[in-house]
Enzyme design. Structure first.
Site, PDB file in Angstrom:
ATOM      1  N   LYS A  22      18.518  48.515  38.773  1.00  0.00           N
ATOM      2  CA  LYS A  22      18.294  49.630  37.833  1.00  0.00           C
ATOM      3  C   LYS A  22      18.215  50.959  38.595  1.00  0.00           C
ATOM      4  CE  LYS A  22      13.974  50.740  36.415  1.00  0.00           C
ATOM      5  NZ  LYS A  22      13.646  52.148  36.607  1.00  0.00           N
ATOM      6  N   ASN A  23      17.396  50.990  39.642  1.00  0.00           N
ATOM      7  CA  ASN A  23      17.174  52.264  40.335  1.00  0.00           C
ATOM      8  C   ASN A  23      18.391  52.742  41.112  1.00  0.00           C
ATOM      9  OD1 ASN A  23      14.664  52.461  39.274  1.00  0.00           O
ATOM     10  ND2 ASN A  23      13.539  52.121  41.196  1.00  0.00           N
ATOM     11  N   ARG A  96      11.913  59.562  33.185  1.00  0.00           N
ATOM     12  CA  ARG A  96      11.756  60.590  34.195  1.00  0.00           C
ATOM     13  C   ARG A  96      13.018  60.772  35.035  1.00  0.00           C
ATOM     14  NH1 ARG A  96       8.533  63.350  37.944  1.00  0.00           N
ATOM     15  NH2 ARG A  96       9.495  63.039  39.956  1.00  0.00           N
ATOM     16  N   CYS A 120       3.583  60.883  33.282  1.00  0.00           N
ATOM     17  CA  CYS A 120       3.814  59.513  32.862  1.00  0.00           C
ATOM     18  C   CYS A 120       2.614  58.684  33.269  1.00  0.00           C
ATOM     19  CB  CYS A 120       5.096  58.958  33.469  1.00  0.00           C
ATOM     20  SG  CYS A 120       4.936  58.691  35.221  1.00  0.00           S
ATOM     21  N   ARG A 125       3.573  63.156  38.633  1.00  0.00           N
ATOM     22  CA  ARG A 125       4.979  63.122  39.062  1.00  0.00           C
ATOM     23  C   ARG A 125       5.696  64.463  38.866  1.00  0.00           C
ATOM     24  NH1 ARG A 125       7.633  57.429  37.260  1.00  0.00           N
ATOM     25  NH2 ARG A 125       8.474  57.322  39.311  1.00  0.00           N
ATOM     26  N   ASP A 314       6.863  49.859  44.058  1.00  0.00           N
ATOM     27  CA  ASP A 314       7.291  49.142  42.848  1.00  0.00           C
ATOM     28  C   ASP A 314       6.989  47.640  42.916  1.00  0.00           C
ATOM     29  OD1 ASP A 314       8.112  51.483  41.764  1.00  0.00           O
ATOM     30  OD2 ASP A 314      10.259  51.115  41.939  1.00  0.00           O
ATOM     31  N   ARG A 406      12.587  47.733  30.109  1.00  0.00           N
ATOM     32  CA  ARG A 406      13.222  48.895  30.749  1.00  0.00           C
ATOM     33  C   ARG A 406      13.832  48.505  32.093  1.00  0.00           C
ATOM     34  NH1 ARG A 406       9.277  53.237  32.023  1.00  0.00           N
ATOM     35  NH2 ARG A 406      11.140  53.855  33.120  1.00  0.00           N
TER      36      ARG A 406
HETATM   37  C1  UD1 Z   1      11.853  56.517  42.461  1.00  0.00           C
HETATM   38  C2  UD1 Z   1      12.030  55.231  41.693  1.00  0.00           C
HETATM   39  C3  UD1 Z   1      10.670  54.618  41.367  1.00  0.00           C
HETATM   40  C4  UD1 Z   1       9.866  54.429  42.651  1.00  0.00           C
HETATM   41  C5  UD1 Z   1       9.794  55.725  43.440  1.00  0.00           C
HETATM   42  C6  UD1 Z   1       9.146  55.552  44.807  1.00  0.00           C
HETATM   43  C7  UD1 Z   1      14.077  55.577  40.462  1.00  0.00           C
HETATM   44  C8  UD1 Z   1      14.734  55.791  39.158  1.00  0.00           C
HETATM   45  N1  UD1 Z   1      12.746  55.525  40.460  1.00  0.00           N
HETATM   46  O1  UD1 Z   1      11.132  57.411  41.619  1.00  0.00           O
HETATM   47  O2  UD1 Z   1      10.888  53.344  40.739  1.00  0.00           O
HETATM   48  O3  UD1 Z   1       8.554  54.008  42.326  1.00  0.00           O
HETATM   49  O4  UD1 Z   1      11.111  56.253  43.663  1.00  0.00           O
HETATM   50  O5  UD1 Z   1       9.807  54.596  45.542  1.00  0.00           O
HETATM   51  O6  UD1 Z   1      14.733  55.403  41.478  1.00  0.00           O
HETATM   52  N2  UD1 Z   1       7.048  64.076  44.042  1.00  0.00           N
HETATM   53  C9  UD1 Z   1       6.620  65.394  44.060  1.00  0.00           C
HETATM   54  N3  UD1 Z   1       7.522  66.356  43.709  1.00  0.00           N
HETATM   55  C10 UD1 Z   1       8.802  66.066  43.355  1.00  0.00           C
HETATM   56  C11 UD1 Z   1       9.228  64.723  43.358  1.00  0.00           C
HETATM   57  C12 UD1 Z   1       8.321  63.746  43.701  1.00  0.00           C
HETATM   58  O7  UD1 Z   1       5.465  65.680  44.375  1.00  0.00           O
HETATM   59  O8  UD1 Z   1       9.564  66.997  43.048  1.00  0.00           O
HETATM   60  C13 UD1 Z   1       6.096  63.014  44.426  1.00  0.00           C
HETATM   61  C14 UD1 Z   1       5.848  61.975  43.335  1.00  0.00           C
HETATM   62  O9  UD1 Z   1       4.871  62.404  42.411  1.00  0.00           O
HETATM   63  C15 UD1 Z   1       5.403  60.792  44.171  1.00  0.00           C
HETATM   64  C16 UD1 Z   1       6.239  60.938  45.447  1.00  0.00           C
HETATM   65  O10 UD1 Z   1       6.687  62.282  45.463  1.00  0.00           O
HETATM   66  O11 UD1 Z   1       4.039  60.919  44.476  1.00  0.00           O
HETATM   67  C17 UD1 Z   1       7.440  60.039  45.539  1.00  0.00           C
HETATM   68  O12 UD1 Z   1       8.176  60.111  44.344  1.00  0.00           O
HETATM   69  P1  UD1 Z   1       9.757  59.922  44.312  1.00  0.00           P
HETATM   70  O13 UD1 Z   1      10.157  59.188  45.547  1.00  0.00           O
HETATM   71  O14 UD1 Z   1      10.386  61.218  44.031  1.00  0.00           O
HETATM   72  O15 UD1 Z   1       9.909  58.962  43.069  1.00  0.00           O
HETATM   73  P2  UD1 Z   1      11.057  58.972  41.976  1.00  0.00           P
HETATM   74  O16 UD1 Z   1      12.341  59.405  42.588  1.00  0.00           O
HETATM   75  O17 UD1 Z   1      10.564  59.647  40.766  1.00  0.00           O
END
Ligand code: UD1
Length: 427
Positions: A22-23, A96, A120, A125, A314, A406
């Site tokens: 999925k990711n 998201r 969420c 996030r 995850d 999902r």
């Molecule tokens: C992706 C995965 C999710 C997984 C996560 C971490 C997908 C669709 N989802 O989510 O399943 O749990 O990686 O491996 O691939 N953050 C900020 N600012 C930003 C972006 C992120 O502070 O602009 C923080 C987030 O709140 C979190 C951390 O960075 O604490 C890591 O998040 P991120 O790696 O960006 O997760 P996603 O890409 O949303």
């Protein structure tokens, strides 16, 4: 609404085929916004999130056709200049990952208006790093009325050093700087297999991204609005989180399961920790076997979540369900998301003994969990409750299973085939 009914206490036995990731699929679908020609996805998993990602492209005005072939979806996506650059709240709030349309829309149209996704269940996030990426590449950003408005006549190559690893922001940087004028160097990036796959797809479309799988990417921008597109259909890698979830479920129920269509290197750290807990793990041609049928007592193993190749956040909730029945005490430290312990309250209902403070959970293994009605709160928390239910004596009802749909394809059917007593019912 559906709920799952599990009669626990049966070891899982047999083999299970893992679906496509999925990711990996979600950002790859969004990347097709950048393609000059139509893209065929050969093996998309049949999940509500994937359906949703395709629907976003459709609603933006892209042409999307979907056909079920066996358990997969074959989708053809053709995004043209007639499409819209506006992704409204109704589209973005449900998932998201929809924020990843921002970069491709900006690159393609020189402007993008994308709703902020909001919070969420697993924390605030924020998207500040996504915005930082666009600004560094020369976009002007305003945030108004809950929308990010990004404009840039020309995106320009730049240097970005992420303060911490973000999967989504790395992927946004890749998709956007691939289209910029000049070279970008991006440090402290995500090395997750899903990010590497996105990079391979972009390169097959005509991008020039070097350093995939390392912590620094060098991206030679093509200075264009679109990439030519791939010459062959896109095949998505197996879902390492689904594979890991079945691996933990096999271990927790003291079963023996062959996990097929899985890449063991993608979850090396999980398999290492499973071995540490006293379970046999053996690689096979297209996956691995988890054998806990001779494991007398599960040894407690501490974990700390961190970006790849560290222990995936995850799989944290699933590991907690497993450690709940270990022979001793263990700790889990969650380093990626704040507030990712909501499942503790539900595990409690099954008789687990867990305390937590801040981002650390202390688990005192118990001999048995006991079935109870519980509520899924997010995707991976629901997988944790399924494992809890499979281990528990008696009947566990898991409500709000739409969370699990999902990200897990036919999980109840796959578990049934492994001998679990699990049924899906309507409230
Ligand atoms: C992706 C995965 C999710 C997984 C996560 C971490 C997908 C669709 N989802 O989510 O399943 O749990 O990686 O491996 O691939 N953050 C900020 N600012 C930003 C972006 C992120 O502070 O602009 C923080 C987030 O709140 C979190 C951390 O960075 O604490 C890591 O998040 P991120 O790696 O960006 O997760 P996603 O890409 O949303």
């Amino acid at each position: 609404m559906d709920y799952l009914l599990i009669e626990g206490g049966k070891p899982l036995k047999g083999s299970v085929e893992i679906s496509a990731s999925k990711n990996a699929a979600l950002p790859m679908i969004m990347a097709s916004i950048l393609s000059e020609k139509s893209i065929r996805f050969e093996n998309l998993p049949r999940l509500t999130d994937v359906d949703f990602a395709l629907r976003i492209l459709l609603e933006l005005g892209g042409k999307v056709s979907m056909n079920k072939e066996g358990h997969h979806i074959v989708a053809d996506v053709n995004f043209t200049n007639d499409a819209s650059f506006i992704a409204p709240y109704d589209l973005v709030r449900k998932m998201r990952a929809s924020i990843s349309v921002l970069g491709p829309l900006l690159a393609r149209f020189g402007k993008a208006k994308v709703s902020l996704p909001g919070g969420c269940a697993i924390g605030a996030r924020p998207v500040d790093l996504h915005i930082m990426v666009m600004e560094k590449l020369g976009a002007k950003i305003t945030v108004d009325d809950g929308y990010i408005l990004a404009t840039a006549d020309k995106l320009k190559g730049t240097e970005i050093i992420f303060p911490f690893v973000s999967v989504g922001a790395t992927q946004a940087a890749m998709m956007t700087s691939a289209m910029a004028k000049g070279t970008s160097v991006i440090r402290n990036v995500s090395m997750e297999p899903e990010t590497v796959e996105l990079g391979h797809m972009l390169n097959s479309m005509g991008a020039k991204i070097e350093g995939l799988g390392t912590d620094t990417l060098t991206i030679h921008g093509t200075d264009s609005r679109t990439l030519p597109g791939p010459n062959k259909p896109i095949k998505v890698i197996p879902d390492r989180i689904e594979a890991g979830t079945f691996a933990v479920a096999a271990a927790a129920t003291k079963g023996k399961v062959e996990i097929k269509n899985a890449v063991s290197e993608h979850i090396e750290i999980l398999l290492y920790n499973l071995r540490e807990s006293g379970v046999c793990v053996e690689n096979t041609k297209d996956g691995f076997i988890v054998d806990a049928s001779n494991t007398d007592k599960i040894k407690p193993v501490d974990i700390i979540t961190s970006p790849y190749p560290g222990f995936p956040t995850d799989l944290q909730a699933q590991w907690m369900a497993y450690m709940s029945v270990a022979n001793g005490n263990s700790t889990i430290t969650e380093k990626i998301f704040e507030n990712r312990f909501i499942h503790i309250g539900e595990l409690f209902r099954l008789g687990a003994r867990i305390k937590y403070s801040g981002n650390q959970a202390f688990i005192q293994g118990v001999d048995k969990l006991k079935g109870a009605p519980v509520m899924a709160t997010d995707l991976r928390a629901s997988a944790c409750l399924v494992i809890g239910g499979l281990v528990a004596e008696g009947v566990t009802e898991i409500h709000r299973v739409y969370h699990i749909d999902r990200g897990y394809e036919r999980i109840d059917q796959k578990l049934s085939e492994l001998g679990a007593k699990i049924t899906r019912n309507r409230e």
